[in-house]
Design a protein around this motif. Structure first.
Motif, PDB file in Angstrom:
ATOM      1  N   LYS A 175       0.808  -1.229   0.000  1.00 48.70           N
ATOM      2  CA  LYS A 175       0.000   0.000   0.000  1.00 48.70           C
ATOM      3  C   LYS A 175       0.832   1.265   0.000  1.00 48.70           C
ATOM      4  CE  LYS A 175      -3.842  -1.677   2.638  1.00 48.70           C
ATOM      5  NZ  LYS A 175      -4.238  -1.680   4.027  1.00 48.70           N
ATOM      6  N   THR A 176       2.067   1.220   0.523  1.00 53.81           N
ATOM      7  CA  THR A 176       2.896   2.437   0.565  1.00 53.81           C
ATOM      8  C   THR A 176       3.281   2.874  -0.844  1.00 53.81           C
ATOM      9  OG1 THR A 176       4.992   1.218   0.662  1.00 53.81           O
ATOM     10  CG2 THR A 176       3.938   1.744   2.780  1.00 53.81           C
ATOM     11  N   GLY A 177       3.292   1.922  -1.777  1.00 50.03           N
ATOM     12  CA  GLY A 177       3.659   2.228  -3.152  1.00 50.03           C
ATOM     13  C   GLY A 177       5.169   2.345  -3.361  1.00 50.03           C
ATOM     14  N   PHE A 178       5.967   2.110  -2.309  1.00 51.81           N
ATOM     15  CA  PHE A 178       7.427   2.243  -2.453  1.00 51.81           C
ATOM     16  C   PHE A 178       8.091   0.972  -2.981  1.00 51.81           C
ATOM     17  CE2 PHE A 178       6.731   5.302   1.219  1.00 51.81           C
ATOM     18  CZ  PHE A 178       6.778   6.431   0.395  1.00 51.81           C
ATOM     19  N   ALA A 179       7.481  -0.178  -2.733  1.00 50.01           N
ATOM     20  CA  ALA A 179       8.130  -1.444  -3.101  1.00 50.01           C
ATOM     21  C   ALA A 179       7.889  -1.795  -4.570  1.00 50.01           C
ATOM     22  CB  ALA A 179       7.590  -2.564  -2.210  1.00 50.01           C
ATOM     23  N   ASP A 180       8.984  -2.063  -5.300  1.00 54.69           N
ATOM     24  CA  ASP A 180       8.838  -2.528  -6.683  1.00 54.69           C
ATOM     25  C   ASP A 180       8.697  -4.040  -6.694  1.00 54.69           C
ATOM     26  OD1 ASP A 180       9.345   0.003  -8.282  1.00 54.69           O
ATOM     27  OD2 ASP A 180      11.032  -0.012  -6.883  1.00 54.69           O
ATOM     28  N   LYS A 181       9.231  -4.666  -5.653  1.00 52.35           N
ATOM     29  CA  LYS A 181       9.131  -6.129  -5.559  1.00 52.35           C
ATOM     30  C   LYS A 181       9.089  -6.499  -4.072  1.00 52.35           C
ATOM     31  CE  LYS A 181      11.475 -10.235  -7.294  1.00 52.35           C
ATOM     32  NZ  LYS A 181      10.411 -10.554  -8.260  1.00 52.35           N
ATOM     33  N   ILE A 182       8.262  -7.486  -3.742  1.00 50.01           N
ATOM     34  CA  ILE A 182       8.217  -7.954  -2.348  1.00 50.01           C
ATOM     35  C   ILE A 182       8.588  -9.432  -2.323  1.00 50.01           C
ATOM     36  CG2 ILE A 182       6.717  -8.344  -0.347  1.00 50.01           C
ATOM     37  CD1 ILE A 182       5.113  -5.872  -1.189  1.00 50.01           C
ATOM     38  N   VAL A 183       9.514  -9.774  -1.441  1.00 56.02           N
ATOM     39  CA  VAL A 183       9.878 -11.192  -1.301  1.00 56.02           C
ATOM     40  C   VAL A 183       9.627 -11.596   0.149  1.00 56.02           C
ATOM     41  CG1 VAL A 183      11.624 -11.141  -3.137  1.00 56.02           C
ATOM     42  CG2 VAL A 183      12.327 -10.682  -0.786  1.00 56.02           C
ATOM     43  N   VAL A 184       9.509 -12.895   0.374  1.00 55.73           N
ATOM     44  CA  VAL A 184       9.307 -13.371   1.743  1.00 55.73           C
ATOM     45  C   VAL A 184      10.647 -13.860   2.276  1.00 55.73           C
ATOM     46  CG1 VAL A 184       8.102 -15.044   3.192  1.00 55.73           C
ATOM     47  CG2 VAL A 184       6.910 -13.986   1.276  1.00 55.73           C
ATOM     48  N   GLU A 185      11.021 -13.389   3.472  1.00 51.98           N
ATOM     49  CA  GLU A 185      12.285 -13.829   4.076  1.00 51.98           C
ATOM     50  C   GLU A 185      11.998 -15.031   4.968  1.00 51.98           C
ATOM     51  OE1 GLU A 185      14.234 -11.141   6.829  1.00 51.98           O
ATOM     52  OE2 GLU A 185      16.190 -12.003   6.357  1.00 51.98           O
TER      53      GLU A 185
END
Ligand code: C2G
Length: 445
Positions: free
Chosen positions: A62-72
Motif C-alpha cells: 500500500k505504501t507504493g514504495f516497493a517494486d518487488k516484495i519477497v518473503v524472508e
C-alpha cells in the motif's frame, strides 16, 4: 538501475516503517522489500507478531514504495537475495547498526536513522495483559525466564497459599514478584492468571478465576475429574474466556507441522501411534508425586496429546498396565483401541526407556526421536528408503514461550478456544486421567 533491498516484519504497520521504506526507495531506482515469514520470525525470537504475513505484505504494498516484495524465510537469505537480484544497496534501520556489516562483502550497507518514539512492540504493549501468578512451584522459574520473549503481557504479581514444602522444591524467583495476601485480592488486579499450584488445588483455583472473569493458563495435566473439566470448559465458553493448558509440545511449531503432514496423507491411513516419555527423577521424585501424582498424571498428557491429535478422542477401549512403588504408579503403559487404529504410550517417572514417537501408516511411518515432546526433527520413512525425507525445525529455550505467546494471542484475538490444544484435546486427556484416578481398566504388574 540501482537496486536497493530492505527487510522487516512490518507488524502493525506504523509511521516508522513508512519513513524507512520511503528513505530506502530514495537510495536507488528499484526497491525490493523482504517481509519475514511467521516461522522465520519465531525462529529469530519474535513470538507474538500480530498481523499475518499477507496483511504485512499488503501494508508494505500500500505504501507504493516497493517494486518487488519477497518473503524472508531463513537465516542467510539476505546474501542469497542480494546475489539473486543483483542488489547494490542493503539498508535497514539504525537499531541494527553494525549487525549487517557482513553484507559489505556483497553490496553497500546503509543504516538509516530509526524513527524515534514508535515501534510495533510499543503498540502491542500498549494493551498489555496483566497476568497474575498462582503458585510458587519450581516450574515458575522457567516461566519467568521465558515470558521475557513474549510481548503484550506483564506479570503484575503473585499469590501462593501457605504450605510446609521444603523451599528447595519451590520457585526461587517467586520472591522477586510483588505478592498478594489473598487470591481474591490478586484476581481483582489482573486480566489473566497462570496457575502452577499442585494438581489437587487447580480445579478450585481455575473455577474461581473463571467466575471472576479472568483468562486462565494452567500447568498440565488439566484436571483428573472429567465432570469437573467439562464444567470448567463450559464455564470458560459461557464467559468468553480463554482457558488453556500449558503443555508446551502442543504449541511448538514443529509438532503442529508434524500433525499436519500426517493428516495430509503422506504416510497413508494412520494405523498406530506409539508415544513414550520416561524420566528417572531421582531426588525430585517425591516432589513430582506431590505436585501431579504418578507417571500417568505427571507425563501422560504428552502422549495423549499426540494420540488425540492423530486419532481423535473417540476411542473404543483403553486400559492401563502400571508398575507401582509404595502405591504410586512409577511406570505405566496405556493401550488404546480406536476404530481402525491402535495407540500405546509408555510413561515413567522412575525408569528409563526410549522416548520416541512412531506414527505408522499404510504407506510409511514417521519417526520422531527423543525428546519428541520438544519436537525439532523428524523423519518420514518408507519401504523404499530413497523416498525418505528429514524435517528440521527449531525449538527455542524451554518452549514455554510458545504457550505464553499462544495464550496472549488467544486473548487478544478473542478466540473461542485455542486451536492448537483445543477443548476436545483437553477433555480427552481429562477423561483418560479420570479413569486412572478411579482405578478403572487398570492392571498392576
Ligand atoms: N524501523 C524504523 N523506525 C521505527 C521502527 C522500525 O526505522 N520506529 C525500521 C527497522 O529498523 C527496520 C524496518 O523499520 O529497518 C522494519 O522494522 P521491523 O518490522 O521491526 O523489522 P525488524 O525486526 O527490524 O527486521 O530480517 C529482518 C530485518 O532484520 C529487520
Amino acid at each position: 538501475m540501482k537496486k536497493v533491498i530492505t527487510y522487516g516484519t512490518y507488524d502493525l504497520f506504523h509511521q516508522g516503517h513508512y519513513n524507512l521504506l520511503k528513505r530506502a526507495k530514495a537510495l536507488g531506482d528499484y526497491l525490493i522489500v523482504g517481509v519475514t515469514s511467521d516461522y522465520f520470525d519465531k525462529s529469530r525470537g519474535k513470538f507474538n507478531v500480530h498481523d499475518d504475513l499477507m496483511t504485512r505484505i499488503e501494508n508494505v504494498k500500500k505504501t507504493g514504495f516497493a517494486d518487488k516484495i519477497v518473503v524472508e524465510e531463513y537465516f542467510g537469505q539476505k546474501i542469497d537475495d542480494i546475489k539473486k537480484y543483483g542488489v547494490q544497496v542493503f539498508t535497514v534501520g539504525s537499531d541494527w547498526e553494525g549487525y549487517f556489516d557482513y553484507l559489505r562483502e556483497y553490496c553497500q550497507v546503509i543504516y538509516l536513522e530509526r524513527t524515534k518514539g514508535i515501534s510495533s512492540t510499543q503498540i502491542r504493549n500498549s494493551h498489555s495483559i496483566r497476568l497474575g501468578i498462582v503458585g510458587n512451584e519450581k516450574i515458575l522459574d522457567r516461566f519467568i525466564d521465558e515470558i521475557k520473549y513474549v510481548s503484550g503481557v506483564d506479570i503484575v504479581g503473585a499469590y501462593a497459599s501457605e504450605d510446609d514444602v521444603d523451599s528447595q522444591y519451590k520457585s526461587e524467583k517467586f520472591n522477586t514478584l510483588s505478592s498478594y495476601l489473598t487470591y481474591e485480592e490478586m484476581l481483582d488486579s489482573v486480566d489473566a492468571v497462570y496457575v502452577n499450584s499442585p494438581l489437587s488445588m487447580r480445579p478450585a483455583l481455575l473455577e474461581k478465576a473463571l467466575l471472576c472473569g479472568k483468562h486462565v493458563l494452567t500447568e498440565f495435566p488439566f484436571c483428573t475429574d472429567y465432570e469437573k473439566s467439562k464444567f470448567l470448559v463450559e464455564l470458560a465458553q459461557k464467559n468468553h474466556l480463554v482457558l488453556m493448558e500449558g503443555l508446551k509440545t502442543a504449541y511448538c511449531p514443529a509438532f503442529g507441522k508434524l500433525i499436519s503432514l500426517v493428516k495430509s496423507g503422506r504416510i497413508g491411513k494412520v494405523l498406530s501411534v506409539e508415544a513414550n516419555f520416561t524420566q528417572i527423577l531421582g531426588n525430585s521424585l517425591e516432589n513430582q508425586i506431590r505436585i501431579s501424582g504418578g507417571s500417568i498424571e505427571s507425563l501422560g498428557a504428552y502422549p495423549l496429546l499426540a494420540i488425540c491429535k492423530l486419532l481423535g478422542s473417540n476411542y473404543k477401549h483403553v486400559d492401563f498396565i502400571t508398575h507401582k512403588e509404595s502405591g504410586v504408579d512409577t511406570m505405566s503403559r496405556i493401550n488404546f483401541v480406536f476404530e481402525g487404529a491402535m495407540a500405546s504410550a509408555l510413561v515413567a517417572i522412575n525408569a528409563k526407556a526410549e522416548g520416541d514417537l512412531v506414527i505408522s501408516g499404510t504407506k510409511g511411518y514417521v519417526y520422531v526421536p527423543a525428546p519428541w515432546w520438544k519436537t525439532e526433527y523428524y523423519e518420514l520413512r518408507y519401504e523404499d528408503v530413497n523416498k525418505n525425507s528429514k524435517f528440521f525445525y527449531k525449538f527455542e529455550g524451554e518452549g514455554l514461550r510458545y504457550e505464553i505467546a499462544e495464550f496472549v494471542k488467544s486473548i487478544k484475538e478473542k478466540y473461542d478456544q485455542n486451536l492448537l490444544f483445543n477443548y476436545e484435546d483437553i477433555l480427552f486427556e481429562s477423561k483418560v486421567l479420570s479413569l486412572i484416578h478411579k482405578s478403572r481398566n487398570q492392571f498392576t504388574c
